[in-house]
Design an enzyme around this catalytic site. Structure first.
Site, PDB file in Angstrom:
ATOM      1  N   ASP A  24       0.790  -1.247   0.000  1.00  0.00           N
ATOM      2  CA  ASP A  24       0.000   0.000   0.000  1.00  0.00           C
ATOM      3  C   ASP A  24       0.820   1.294   0.000  1.00  0.00           C
ATOM      4  OD1 ASP A  24      -1.921  -1.941   0.192  1.00  0.00           O
ATOM      5  OD2 ASP A  24      -2.769  -1.273   2.089  1.00  0.00           O
ATOM      6  N   GLU A  72      -4.602  -0.686  -1.272  1.00  0.00           N
ATOM      7  CA  GLU A  72      -5.924  -0.796  -0.649  1.00  0.00           C
ATOM      8  C   GLU A  72      -6.870  -0.056  -1.582  1.00  0.00           C
ATOM      9  OE1 GLU A  72      -6.074  -0.040   3.567  1.00  0.00           O
ATOM     10  OE2 GLU A  72      -8.256   0.026   3.585  1.00  0.00           O
ATOM     11  N   LYS A 129      -6.560  -4.775  -3.071  1.00  0.00           N
ATOM     12  CA  LYS A 129      -7.179  -5.516  -1.963  1.00  0.00           C
ATOM     13  C   LYS A 129      -8.206  -4.623  -1.259  1.00  0.00           C
ATOM     14  CE  LYS A 129      -3.488  -4.478   1.397  1.00  0.00           C
ATOM     15  NZ  LYS A 129      -4.271  -3.523   2.156  1.00  0.00           N
ATOM     16  N   LYS A 132      -7.680  -4.904   4.860  1.00  0.00           N
ATOM     17  CA  LYS A 132      -6.359  -4.566   5.385  1.00  0.00           C
ATOM     18  C   LYS A 132      -5.367  -5.688   5.042  1.00  0.00           C
ATOM     19  CE  LYS A 132      -8.112  -0.881   7.239  1.00  0.00           C
ATOM     20  NZ  LYS A 132      -8.148   0.315   6.357  1.00  0.00           N
ATOM     21  N   VAL A 157       3.214   0.247   4.218  1.00  0.00           N
ATOM     22  CA  VAL A 157       2.489   0.972   5.264  1.00  0.00           C
ATOM     23  C   VAL A 157       1.061   0.425   5.432  1.00  0.00           C
ATOM     24  CG1 VAL A 157       3.812   3.069   4.888  1.00  0.00           C
ATOM     25  CG2 VAL A 157       1.706   2.745   3.584  1.00  0.00           C
ATOM     26  N   THR A 158       0.499   0.647   6.634  1.00  0.00           N
ATOM     27  CA  THR A 158       1.197   1.059   7.845  1.00  0.00           C
ATOM     28  C   THR A 158       1.566  -0.202   8.620  1.00  0.00           C
ATOM     29  OG1 THR A 158      -0.860   1.283   9.155  1.00  0.00           O
ATOM     30  CG2 THR A 158      -0.062   3.258   8.020  1.00  0.00           C
ATOM     31  N   CYS A 162      -2.112  -2.533   7.771  1.00  0.00           N
ATOM     32  CA  CYS A 162      -2.122  -3.450   6.612  1.00  0.00           C
ATOM     33  C   CYS A 162      -0.897  -4.353   6.552  1.00  0.00           C
ATOM     34  CB  CYS A 162      -2.281  -2.654   5.326  1.00  0.00           C
ATOM     35  SG  CYS A 162      -3.943  -1.962   5.181  1.00  0.00           S
ATOM     36  N   GLN A 202       8.258 -14.333  21.431  1.00  0.00           N
ATOM     37  CA  GLN A 202       7.935 -15.757  21.545  1.00  0.00           C
ATOM     38  C   GLN A 202       8.616 -16.572  20.441  1.00  0.00           C
ATOM     39  OE1 GLN A 202       3.721 -16.506  22.801  1.00  0.00           O
ATOM     40  NE2 GLN A 202       3.434 -14.371  22.187  1.00  0.00           N
TER      41      GLN A 202
HETATM   42  N1  TIU Z   1      -2.692   0.256   4.318  1.00  0.00           N
HETATM   43  C1  TIU Z   1      -3.124   0.491   5.548  1.00  0.00           C
HETATM   44  O1  TIU Z   1      -2.416   0.297   6.521  1.00  0.00           O
HETATM   45  N2  TIU Z   1      -4.418   1.021   5.681  1.00  0.00           N
HETATM   46  C2  TIU Z   1      -4.805   1.845   6.705  1.00  0.00           C
HETATM   47  O2  TIU Z   1      -5.953   2.296   6.743  1.00  0.00           O
HETATM   48  N3  TIU Z   1      -3.851   2.176   7.638  1.00  0.00           N
HETATM   49  C3  TIU Z   1      -3.969   3.054   8.666  1.00  0.00           C
HETATM   50  O3  TIU Z   1      -3.044   3.108   9.485  1.00  0.00           O
HETATM   51  N4  TIU Z   1      -5.042   3.836   8.752  1.00  0.00           N
END
Ligand code: TIU
Length: 226
Positions: A24, A72, A129, A132, A157-158, A162, A202
């Site tokens: 993303d 996304e 996609k 997430k 990210v993030t 995701c 772990q």
């Molecule tokens: N790609 C992804 O992480 N989608 C999000 O909405 N991330 C946020 O941190 N909001």
């Protein structure tokens, strides 16, 4: 095999069975006027990792290894976007509404494109996609299976949304997963740090974590051995 110094212990990969997944790295999350901004986040933190992600992609391209990009992204009629997702967070602009870079998180819109410097090239896979996680309704597992991929290297990210969701989904499907820690970022420094600790705790309950330099050095060393 290539052995990468990593936490919680060295990560071994066979390049023939390994793919890079860049999650993303799209304008919606990284630039002002996108979805991340509409949720009240400081998007500048994410922009800062672009050079490292570019370095990681360059390494895979140089070696001729598989690169996969995700976005996304929802269908234009939002039929793949649950109403709960649209409502969530009371954003200033909702998914599907017109923002500074077109409709938020909608396929084909300017904001939905991967940032120019990381754009896919011929031969790379791009996955849209709706969730997430990268497996839900994407057909990605079949694509990986067809190519014999067993190991996945993650960036993007993030970190705790995701990337972590995708890595956990991959872990449950039997993939050996490495997160490149300086090629991922969160809007919240503490959440990135926590996500990394959760992954390696772990004995690597979700997978491994290493910086890009460790992967680059391991690749060089393996080449010298040949
Ligand atoms: N790609 C992804 O992480 N989608 C999000 O909405 N991330 C946020 O941190 N909001």
């Amino acid at each position: 095999m290539i052995e990468v110094p990593a936490r919680p212990y060295p990560y071994s990969l066979d390049p023939k069975h390994t793919a890079l997944v860049v999650i993303d790295m799209q304008r919606d999350f990284i630039e002002k006027g996108g979805f991340g901004d509409s949720l009240g986040n400081d998007v500048a933190r994410l922009e800062a990792i672009i050079p490292t992600v570019a370095g990681l992609i360059a390494l895979f391209r140089r070696e001729g290894w598989l690169v996969i990009h995700t976005r996304e992204a929802h269908k234009r009629d939002l039929s793949d976007c649950p109403p709960s997702k649209i409502r969530r967070g009371n954003p200033s602009l909702k998914i599907g509404e017109e923002g500074a870079m077109g409709r938020l998180l909608v396929r084909g819109e300017p904001g939905n494109q991967i940032v120019d410097s990381l754009a896919a090239i011929d031969g790379e896979i791009v996955i849209d996609k709706p969730g997430k996680g990268m497996f839900w309704t994407t057909g990605l597992q079949e694509m990986l299976k067809a190519r014999g991929v067993t190991h996945l290297v993650f960036a993007g990210v993030t970190t705790e949304v995701c990337v972590q969701t995708s890595m956990r989904e991959a872990n449950d499907r039997g993939y050996e997963c490495l997160l490149v820690e300086d090629a991922t970022e969160s809007y919240f420094a503490a959440f990135k740090a926590s996500a990394i600790e959760m992954i390696v705790a772990q004995g690597g309950i979700v997978g491994w974590v290493a910086p890009l330099a460790a992967l680059e050095a391991a690749v060089l060393e393996a080449r010298a051995d040949v």
